[in-house]
Write a protein that holds these residues in place. Sequence first.
Motif, PDB file in Angstrom:
ATOM      1  N   THR A   1       0.851  -1.188   0.000  1.00  0.00           N
ATOM      2  CA  THR A   1       0.000   0.000   0.000  1.00  0.00           C
ATOM      3  C   THR A   1       0.884   1.235   0.000  1.00  0.00           C
ATOM      4  N   ILE A   2       0.319   2.364  -0.397  1.00  0.00           N
ATOM      5  CA  ILE A   2       1.014   3.647  -0.396  1.00  0.00           C
ATOM      6  C   ILE A   2       0.092   4.694   0.207  1.00  0.00           C
ATOM      7  N   GLY A   3       0.639   5.517   1.087  1.00  0.00           N
ATOM      8  CA  GLY A   3      -0.162   6.588   1.663  1.00  0.00           C
ATOM      9  C   GLY A   3       0.654   7.374   2.661  1.00  0.00           C
ATOM     10  N   SER A   4       0.070   8.433   3.170  1.00  0.00           N
ATOM     11  CA  SER A   4       0.726   9.196   4.226  1.00  0.00           C
ATOM     12  C   SER A   4       0.713   8.361   5.511  1.00  0.00           C
ATOM     13  N   PRO A   5       1.571   8.704   6.480  1.00  0.00           N
ATOM     14  CA  PRO A   5       1.510   7.971   7.748  1.00  0.00           C
ATOM     15  C   PRO A   5       0.102   7.942   8.342  1.00  0.00           C
ATOM     16  N   ALA A   6      -0.601   9.065   8.269  1.00  0.00           N
ATOM     17  CA  ALA A   6      -1.959   9.105   8.810  1.00  0.00           C
ATOM     18  C   ALA A   6      -2.883   8.178   8.023  1.00  0.00           C
ATOM     19  N   GLU A   7      -2.733   8.142   6.712  1.00  0.00           N
ATOM     20  CA  GLU A   7      -3.583   7.266   5.893  1.00  0.00           C
ATOM     21  C   GLU A   7      -3.303   5.798   6.179  1.00  0.00           C
ATOM     22  N   LEU A   8      -2.051   5.447   6.412  1.00  0.00           N
ATOM     23  CA  LEU A   8      -1.732   4.059   6.728  1.00  0.00           C
ATOM     24  C   LEU A   8      -2.291   3.670   8.093  1.00  0.00           C
ATOM     25  N   ARG A   9      -2.216   4.592   9.060  1.00  0.00           N
ATOM     26  CA  ARG A   9      -2.808   4.303  10.365  1.00  0.00           C
ATOM     27  C   ARG A   9      -4.314   4.122  10.246  1.00  0.00           C
ATOM     28  N   GLU A  10      -4.949   4.979   9.453  1.00  0.00           N
ATOM     29  CA  GLU A  10      -6.397   4.880   9.271  1.00  0.00           C
ATOM     30  C   GLU A  10      -6.769   3.596   8.542  1.00  0.00           C
ATOM     31  N   GLN A  11      -6.009   3.255   7.520  1.00  0.00           N
ATOM     32  CA  GLN A  11      -6.282   2.040   6.752  1.00  0.00           C
ATOM     33  C   GLN A  11      -6.228   0.796   7.635  1.00  0.00           C
ATOM     34  N   ALA A  12      -5.242   0.785   8.544  1.00  0.00           N
ATOM     35  CA  ALA A  12      -5.073  -0.376   9.417  1.00  0.00           C
ATOM     36  C   ALA A  12      -5.926  -0.290  10.673  1.00  0.00           C
ATOM     37  N   GLY A  13      -6.499   0.890  10.940  1.00  0.00           N
ATOM     38  CA  GLY A  13      -7.273   1.068  12.161  1.00  0.00           C
ATOM     39  C   GLY A  13      -6.412   0.974  13.397  1.00  0.00           C
ATOM     40  N   GLN A  14      -5.204   1.559  13.323  1.00  0.00           N
ATOM     41  CA  GLN A  14      -4.248   1.458  14.416  1.00  0.00           C
ATOM     42  C   GLN A  14      -3.787   2.847  14.850  1.00  0.00           C
ATOM     43  N   PRO A  15      -3.368   2.988  16.120  1.00  0.00           N
ATOM     44  CA  PRO A  15      -3.009   4.320  16.639  1.00  0.00           C
ATOM     45  C   PRO A  15      -1.618   4.797  16.236  1.00  0.00           C
TER      46      PRO A  15
ATOM     47  N   LEU B   1       2.078   4.198  13.593  1.00  0.00           N
ATOM     48  CA  LEU B   1       2.558   3.637  12.333  1.00  0.00           C
ATOM     49  C   LEU B   1       3.132   2.248  12.546  1.00  0.00           C
ATOM     50  N   GLU B   2       3.789   2.022  13.669  1.00  0.00           N
ATOM     51  CA  GLU B   2       4.335   0.692  13.949  1.00  0.00           C
ATOM     52  C   GLU B   2       3.212  -0.340  14.048  1.00  0.00           C
ATOM     53  N   ASP B   3       2.133   0.018  14.737  1.00  0.00           N
ATOM     54  CA  ASP B   3       0.998  -0.902  14.829  1.00  0.00           C
ATOM     55  C   ASP B   3       0.383  -1.139  13.463  1.00  0.00           C
ATOM     56  N   ALA B   4       0.305  -0.090  12.653  1.00  0.00           N
ATOM     57  CA  ALA B   4      -0.237  -0.235  11.298  1.00  0.00           C
ATOM     58  C   ALA B   4       0.648  -1.133  10.453  1.00  0.00           C
ATOM     59  N   PHE B   5       1.972  -0.988  10.604  1.00  0.00           N
ATOM     60  CA  PHE B   5       2.912  -1.830   9.889  1.00  0.00           C
ATOM     61  C   PHE B   5       2.687  -3.302  10.204  1.00  0.00           C
ATOM     62  N   VAL B   6       2.569  -3.608  11.487  1.00  0.00           N
ATOM     63  CA  VAL B   6       2.359  -4.994  11.907  1.00  0.00           C
ATOM     64  C   VAL B   6       1.036  -5.529  11.347  1.00  0.00           C
ATOM     65  N   ALA B   7      -0.018  -4.700  11.430  1.00  0.00           N
ATOM     66  CA  ALA B   7      -1.324  -5.141  10.957  1.00  0.00           C
ATOM     67  C   ALA B   7      -1.343  -5.349   9.446  1.00  0.00           C
ATOM     68  N   LEU B   8      -0.711  -4.452   8.708  1.00  0.00           N
ATOM     69  CA  LEU B   8      -0.782  -4.523   7.245  1.00  0.00           C
ATOM     70  C   LEU B   8       0.136  -5.590   6.655  1.00  0.00           C
ATOM     71  N   THR B   9       1.250  -5.863   7.320  1.00  0.00           N
ATOM     72  CA  THR B   9       2.137  -6.898   6.820  1.00  0.00           C
ATOM     73  C   THR B   9       1.800  -8.278   7.373  1.00  0.00           C
ATOM     74  N   GLY B  10       1.057  -8.278   8.495  1.00  0.00           N
ATOM     75  CA  GLY B  10       0.704  -9.555   9.091  1.00  0.00           C
ATOM     76  C   GLY B  10       1.879 -10.239   9.755  1.00  0.00           C
TER      77      GLY B  10
END
Length: 225
Positions: free
Chosen positions: A197-211, A213-222
């Motif tokens: 995926t590509i997006g701003s840090p805020a967009e990646l957090r929103e996409q993953a539903g995480q507070p 960027l690290e949490d979003a990274f873990v969620a999006l990569t599994g």
Amino acid sequence: MAARWRWTTCRSRSRQGEIFGILGRNGAGKTTTVECLTGLRTPDRGRIRVLGRDPRRDHAEVTRRVGVQLQDSQLPERLRVGEAMRLYSSFYPDPADPAELLGQLGLTGKEKVPYAGLSGGQRQRLSIALALVGRPRVAVLDELTTGLDPHARRDTWDLIGEVRSRGVTIVLVTHFMPEAERLCDRIALIDAGRVLTIGSPAELREQAGQPTLEDAFVALTGRTA
């Protein structure tokens, strides 16, 4: 073995003066990606254009327009700072003034110091100076702050911001989440050589539903970061 990079998965373009991050865990293909972008490696498939040029076919032209600081890049220990700047300046038809660039990067007075005598932070500043001496339109910075202490890392972040303020587009490769969150306008999150995926840090957090960027990274990569 390096991750296979399939450029067909990514059709986004970096924008002038932005910091575009490439984020992924170790072995995800970050360095392989920038080696493809700079013509040092041939991608397995797909099409790459850097400033409208093919990095492999038009390697000399891309080299003149793109400054590169690659991971684990080293200079000979006895090479002096001033010598390194003069050497790199000779590669370009209209280089920046080495003394002025060193001054802007806090290395005034270090011209006669050998590479081995520089601190980690000073070596990173020199790496940035060498990447900028050709007056590039794009600067590729790969794992620039790895191994630096917190003070040197923050100083380097400030330098990256100053480079961006000149209108230089920066491709920043990192696995350090606070760095990506603080500096990057947009991030390409890659895993196993593919863009997820590509997006701003805020967009990646929103996409993953995480507070964070690290949490979003873990969620999006599994995977575990």
